[in-house]
Design a protein around this motif. Structure first.
Motif, PDB file in Angstrom:
ATOM      1  N   PHE A 249       0.872  -1.189   0.000  1.00  0.00           N
ATOM      2  CA  PHE A 249       0.000   0.000   0.000  1.00  0.00           C
ATOM      3  C   PHE A 249       0.900   1.227   0.000  1.00  0.00           C
ATOM      4  CE2 PHE A 249      -3.299   2.870   0.612  1.00  0.00           C
ATOM      5  CZ  PHE A 249      -3.092   3.649   1.727  1.00  0.00           C
ATOM      6  N   GLY A 250       0.738   2.033  -1.011  1.00  0.00           N
ATOM      7  CA  GLY A 250       1.594   3.208  -1.114  1.00  0.00           C
ATOM      8  C   GLY A 250       3.054   2.847  -1.254  1.00  0.00           C
ATOM      9  N   GLY A 251       3.303   1.688  -1.874  1.00  0.00           N
ATOM     10  CA  GLY A 251       4.680   1.251  -2.064  1.00  0.00           C
ATOM     11  C   GLY A 251       5.318   0.662  -0.823  1.00  0.00           C
ATOM     12  N   ARG A 252       4.532   0.531   0.235  1.00  0.00           N
ATOM     13  CA  ARG A 252       5.082  -0.008   1.476  1.00  0.00           C
ATOM     14  C   ARG A 252       4.425  -1.345   1.785  1.00  0.00           C
ATOM     15  NH1 ARG A 252       4.016   5.750   4.252  1.00  0.00           N
ATOM     16  NH2 ARG A 252       5.850   6.845   3.510  1.00  0.00           N
ATOM     17  N   ALA A 253       5.161  -2.188   2.504  1.00  0.00           N
ATOM     18  CA  ALA A 253       4.640  -3.522   2.816  1.00  0.00           C
ATOM     19  C   ALA A 253       3.836  -3.486   4.113  1.00  0.00           C
ATOM     20  CB  ALA A 253       5.797  -4.503   2.940  1.00  0.00           C
ATOM     21  N   LYS A 292      -7.951   2.104  -1.839  1.00  0.00           N
ATOM     22  CA  LYS A 292      -7.466   0.842  -2.382  1.00  0.00           C
ATOM     23  C   LYS A 292      -5.983   0.684  -2.090  1.00  0.00           C
ATOM     24  CE  LYS A 292      -8.925   1.964  -6.506  1.00  0.00           C
ATOM     25  NZ  LYS A 292      -9.186   1.904  -7.948  1.00  0.00           N
ATOM     26  N   ASP A 293      -5.562  -0.568  -1.953  1.00  0.00           N
ATOM     27  CA  ASP A 293      -4.131  -0.799  -1.825  1.00  0.00           C
ATOM     28  C   ASP A 293      -3.518  -0.832  -3.217  1.00  0.00           C
ATOM     29  OD1 ASP A 293      -3.954  -4.423  -1.224  1.00  0.00           O
ATOM     30  OD2 ASP A 293      -4.631  -3.263  -2.942  1.00  0.00           O
ATOM     31  N   ASP A 294      -2.241  -1.138  -3.319  1.00  0.00           N
ATOM     32  CA  ASP A 294      -1.557  -1.047  -4.611  1.00  0.00           C
ATOM     33  C   ASP A 294      -2.074  -2.048  -5.632  1.00  0.00           C
ATOM     34  OD1 ASP A 294       1.793  -0.069  -3.498  1.00  0.00           O
ATOM     35  OD2 ASP A 294      -0.167   0.843  -3.287  1.00  0.00           O
ATOM     36  N   SER A 295      -2.696  -3.125  -5.161  1.00  0.00           N
ATOM     37  CA  SER A 295      -3.217  -4.114  -6.107  1.00  0.00           C
ATOM     38  C   SER A 295      -4.672  -3.825  -6.445  1.00  0.00           C
ATOM     39  CB  SER A 295      -3.087  -5.522  -5.526  1.00  0.00           C
ATOM     40  OG  SER A 295      -3.963  -5.676  -4.435  1.00  0.00           O
ATOM     41  N   GLY A 304     -10.654   7.545  13.048  1.00  0.00           N
ATOM     42  CA  GLY A 304      -9.479   8.236  13.555  1.00  0.00           C
ATOM     43  C   GLY A 304      -8.173   7.575  13.181  1.00  0.00           C
ATOM     44  N   GLY A 305      -8.246   6.465  12.446  1.00  0.00           N
ATOM     45  CA  GLY A 305      -7.022   5.752  12.078  1.00  0.00           C
ATOM     46  C   GLY A 305      -6.360   6.337  10.849  1.00  0.00           C
ATOM     47  N   GLN A 306      -5.108   5.981  10.668  1.00  0.00           N
ATOM     48  CA  GLN A 306      -4.355   6.376   9.484  1.00  0.00           C
ATOM     49  C   GLN A 306      -4.076   5.102   8.691  1.00  0.00           C
ATOM     50  OE1 GLN A 306      -3.185   9.263   8.306  1.00  0.00           O
ATOM     51  NE2 GLN A 306      -3.655  10.685   9.978  1.00  0.00           N
ATOM     52  N   ALA A 307      -4.400   5.128   7.413  1.00  0.00           N
ATOM     53  CA  ALA A 307      -4.175   3.934   6.593  1.00  0.00           C
ATOM     54  C   ALA A 307      -2.696   3.575   6.526  1.00  0.00           C
ATOM     55  CB  ALA A 307      -4.735   4.154   5.197  1.00  0.00           C
ATOM     56  N   THR A 308      -1.845   4.557   6.731  1.00  0.00           N
ATOM     57  CA  THR A 308      -0.416   4.283   6.658  1.00  0.00           C
ATOM     58  C   THR A 308       0.065   3.497   7.878  1.00  0.00           C
ATOM     59  OG1 THR A 308      -0.156   6.522   7.514  1.00  0.00           O
ATOM     60  CG2 THR A 308       0.244   6.187   5.172  1.00  0.00           C
TER      61      THR A 308
ATOM     62  N   LEU B  63      -4.394   6.609  -5.023  1.00  0.00           N
ATOM     63  CA  LEU B  63      -4.751   7.857  -4.351  1.00  0.00           C
ATOM     64  C   LEU B  63      -4.931   7.661  -2.844  1.00  0.00           C
ATOM     65  CD1 LEU B  63      -5.085  10.628  -5.591  1.00  0.00           C
ATOM     66  CD2 LEU B  63      -7.520  10.193  -5.850  1.00  0.00           C
ATOM     67  N   ALA B  64      -5.412   6.485  -2.481  1.00  0.00           N
ATOM     68  CA  ALA B  64      -5.668   6.228  -1.059  1.00  0.00           C
ATOM     69  C   ALA B  64      -4.389   6.243  -0.236  1.00  0.00           C
ATOM     70  CB  ALA B  64      -6.371   4.888  -0.901  1.00  0.00           C
ATOM     71  N   SER B  65      -3.246   6.051  -0.904  1.00  0.00           N
ATOM     72  CA  SER B  65      -1.996   6.013  -0.138  1.00  0.00           C
ATOM     73  C   SER B  65      -1.464   7.418   0.140  1.00  0.00           C
ATOM     74  CB  SER B  65      -0.941   5.197  -0.882  1.00  0.00           C
ATOM     75  OG  SER B  65      -0.552   5.866  -2.062  1.00  0.00           O
TER      76      SER B  65
END
Lengths: 335, 182
Positions: A249-253, A292-295, A304-308, B63-65
C-alpha cells in the motif's frame, strides 16, 4: 561579493525568499560585472518563458479517466449484496484494460461460476472430486495453498459475485499453511540454514504445522537482516523458514496479523481482538471505507485511524489477493 | 501541514469518495507538470503523453496512499519520475538523446521570441545531466520548495540548490544570444 555567490543568489531568488540585503548586494555586483549582467539577463529571460503545456486532447482523456474512476468509487464503498458488488468488485477492473460494457457481464459470469462451485461442493462432489478424486483423497497440507488458490480462481467473487456465495465458498476452503509469530502471520518457505548472529528471539509458537497431531511449542526467531522473515526451530534442531504474508500500500509492505493462534496449517487468520467484528459489508460500525491498496483491493480504516499505520480488508477479496478465501475480516499492519 | 496541504488532502478524500470534479481538478492542476517532466525526459510528445496517462492511472489507483503528510505535488513528482524511469527501463520508451554540442545559440531576434526561445530552452533542458534536470523540474514544474525537493531526492537542501543553479548557469551559457543568425 564574488560572481559565483551573486549568481547563486539571483538563481535562488527566483524560487524562494532570500535575504533582502544579500539580494541587493548581488544586484549591485551585477551593475559593475559584465559576466553577471549577462547571466542575470539570461536568467530573467529563461524564467519568463512558458513551460510545456499538456495538449488539450490529453487533458480531456485524463479527465475522462478520472470520471471513470470516480464512477467506480461511487459504487464501491457500499458493496452490499443488493447491488451485487463485492467489497473489492471494482478493484480488478482496470481503467483502460476493460471496456465499461464488459464489467456487468463479467460480474454476472463470476456470480454464476461462484454459485456453480458452491453447488458442486454442497453435493459432495467438489472440484477435487470432479477433476482428480485420487489426489483429493491424498492431499497433503502443502497442497492446500495450491488447491485453495485454484478453487478461488475458479469461483472468485471479484469483480463480481455475491457475498453469500463468497461466504459459502470460503466456508468450504481450507486456509493456506500459516503460523502466527508475535501476532504476525507467516507462511513456510522450506528448510533453511541460519546465521545464529541474525536470530532475534520471538515468542515461541504453538503449532502442529501440517501434522494431525496435537500442537507443540516450537522456538521462534525473527531474522534481524530481513524484517519479513522468521524461522521455527524444529524438534530435530533444524530450522524451517517462514515469510510474512504481506500486501503493498503506497509502495510499502503491510503484514497480515491474526487475533487467534493458528495451531495448525489450514486455519484462517482472524481480526485482532481489539476490533469489534464489522456487522455490515462496508465495515461498519468498526471500519469505514478508505481506498485501495496497490493491487486495487479495497481497504478500510477504523475511526481516527491512518491507513499508513494499518488497515482492514473485507472477506471476499480477489483470487490473487493474499487474503483470498478468508471468510474473516483481516487486519494488515505496517511491516 | 499547511492550509494548502490540507486542501489537497480534502481534494484527495473527495476524489476517493467518488467526486468526479475532484478528479478533474487534480488533472487540470497537475497535468502540465507531469507532461512537462515526461516531455523533458523522453523528448518526444507522443511518448510524453503515454507516460502522462500512465502516471495519472497510477495516481488514481493509489490515491488512497496519499496521507497529506507531504505536499501532493511532492508525491506526484515521485510517481511521475518513477513511471518515466520504469518505462525507460522496460524498454517500452527510450529517452531521445539530445547533444549539447548540437545546440546553436539563438540570435538576438530569436532571444526575444517566446515561441522560438521556449523550443530552444526545452531542447537545452533535455540535454542537462538528469539530476540537474530533475531538480530544476521539481522546483519549476512541480512548484516544490528546495526543502521538498531535497526530501524527495533524499539529498541535502544545498545539493538541490546547487543542481538548480548549475542547470540555470548551463542554460544561460548555452542560450546566450549571438548577433548572427541561428
Amino acid at each position: 561579493m564574488e560572481c559565483l555567490k551573486a549568481q547563486q543568489m539571483l538563481s535562488e531568488a527566483i524560487d524562494s525568499a532570500v535575504p533582502e540585503d544579500e539580494l541587493a548586494e548581488a544586484r549591485a555586483h551585477c551593475v559593475g560585472c559584465e559576466e553577471c549582467t549577462r547571466f542575470a539577463r539570461s536568467l530573467e529571460r529563461i524564467s519568463s518563458l512558458p513551460t510545456p503545456v499538456a495538449p488539450d486532447a490529453l487533458v480531456s482523456r485524463l479527465v475522462a479517466l478520472g470520471a471513470q474512476e470516480a464512477a467506480v468509487l461511487r459504487t464501491a464503498p457500499a458493496g452490499s449484496p443488493e447491488d451485487g458488488v463485492a467489497p473489492d468488485g471494482h478493484a480488478a477492473a482496470p481503467v483502460r484494460l476493460m471496456p465499461a460494457w464488459w464489467a456487468p457481464r463479467l460480474t454476472a459470469y463470476a456470480a454464476v461460476a461462484a454459485v456453480l462451485l458452491v453447488a458442486l461442493v454442497a453435493t459432495g462432489i467438489g472440484l477435487g472430486g470432479v477433476l482428480s478424486p485420487r489426489e483429493a483423497v491424498f492431499e497433503t497440507a502443502e497442497d492446500t495453498r495450491a488447491r485453495t488458490d485454484g478453487a478461488a480462481l475458479s469461483a472468485a467473487p471479484a469483480p463480481g459475485g455475491t457475498q453469500e456465495a463468497t461466504k459459502a465458498l470460503s466456508d468450504t476452503l481450507i486456509a493456506p499453511p500459516y503460523v502466527v509469530i508475535d501476532g504476525l502471520v507467516y507462511t513456510p518457505t522450506g528448510p533453511r540454514t541460519v546465521d545464529a548472529a541474525t536470530l532475534v528471539t520471538a515468542t515461541p509458537v504453538l503449532t502442529s504445522l501440517h501434522a494431525a497431531s496435537d500442537p507443540i511449542t516450537l522456538p521462534a526467531y525473527r531474522i534481524s537482516t530481513s524484517n519479513d522473515t522468521a524461522v521455527l526451530q524444529l524438534t530435530d534442531g533444524t530450522y524451517l523458514g517462514f515469510s510474512a504474508v504481506t500486501r503493498e500500500f503506497g509502495g510499502r509492505a503491510f503484514v497480515l496479523t491474526s487475533g487467534s493462534l493458528l495451531t495448525s496449517y489450514g486455519q484462517w487468520p482472524t481480526l485482532p481482538a481489539r476490533f469489534q467484528q464489522p456487522t455490515a459489508p462496508d465495515g461498519s460500525p468498526t471500519f469505514s471505507f478508505f481506498g485501495k491498496d496497490d493491487s486495487g483491493t479495497l481497504i478500510y480504516i477504523p475511526t481516527g485511524g491512518q491507513a499508513t499505520d494499518g488497515f482492514a480488508v473485507a472477506p471476499g477479496s480477489g483470487p490473487q489477493d493474499p487474503a483470498a478465501g478468508n471468510p474473516n475480516w483481516t487486519w494488515w499492519q505496517r511491516l | 501541514m499547511g492550509a494548502n496541504a490540507l486542501s489537497e488532502l480534502e481534494l484527495v478524500r473527495a476524489a476517493l469518495s467518488g467526486d468526479e470534479r475532484s478528479f478533474e481538478t487534480l488533472v487540470r492542476t497537475h497535468a502540465d507538470a507531469v507532461y512537462g517532466h515526461a516531455l523533458r525526459f523522453f523528448g518526444d510528445q507522443a511518448t510524453a503523453e503515454d507516460a502522462t496517462q500512465e502516471v495519472f492511472i497510477k495516481v488514481f489507483r493509489s490515491l488512497a496512499s496519499f496521507d497529506g503528510r507531504s505536499a501532493f505535488s511532492t508525491w506526484l513528482f515521485r510517481v511521475t519520475r518513477n513511471v518515466c524511469l520504469d518505462l525507460a527501463r522496460a524498454g517500452k520508451h527510450r529517452p531521445v538523446p539530445t547533444d549539447l554540442m548540437e545546440l546553436e545559440p539563438p540570435s538576438v531576434r530569436d532571444f526575444a521570441d517566446d515561441v522560438v526561445m521556449s523550443r530552444v530552452v526545452e531542447t537545452a533542458i533535455r540535454a542537462l545531466p538528469p539530476e540537474e534536470r530533475d531538480a530544476l523540474g521539481a522546483v519549476t514544474l512541480f512548484g516544490m520548495s528546495y526543502e521538498q525537493a531535497a526530501a524527495s531526492f533524499d539529498v541535502p537542501v544545498g545539493t538541490v540548490k546547487s543542481r538548480v543553479f548549475r542547470a540555470r548557469r548551463t542554460l544561460s551559457r548555452l542560450l546566450e544570444p549571438t548577433e548572427g543568425g541561428a
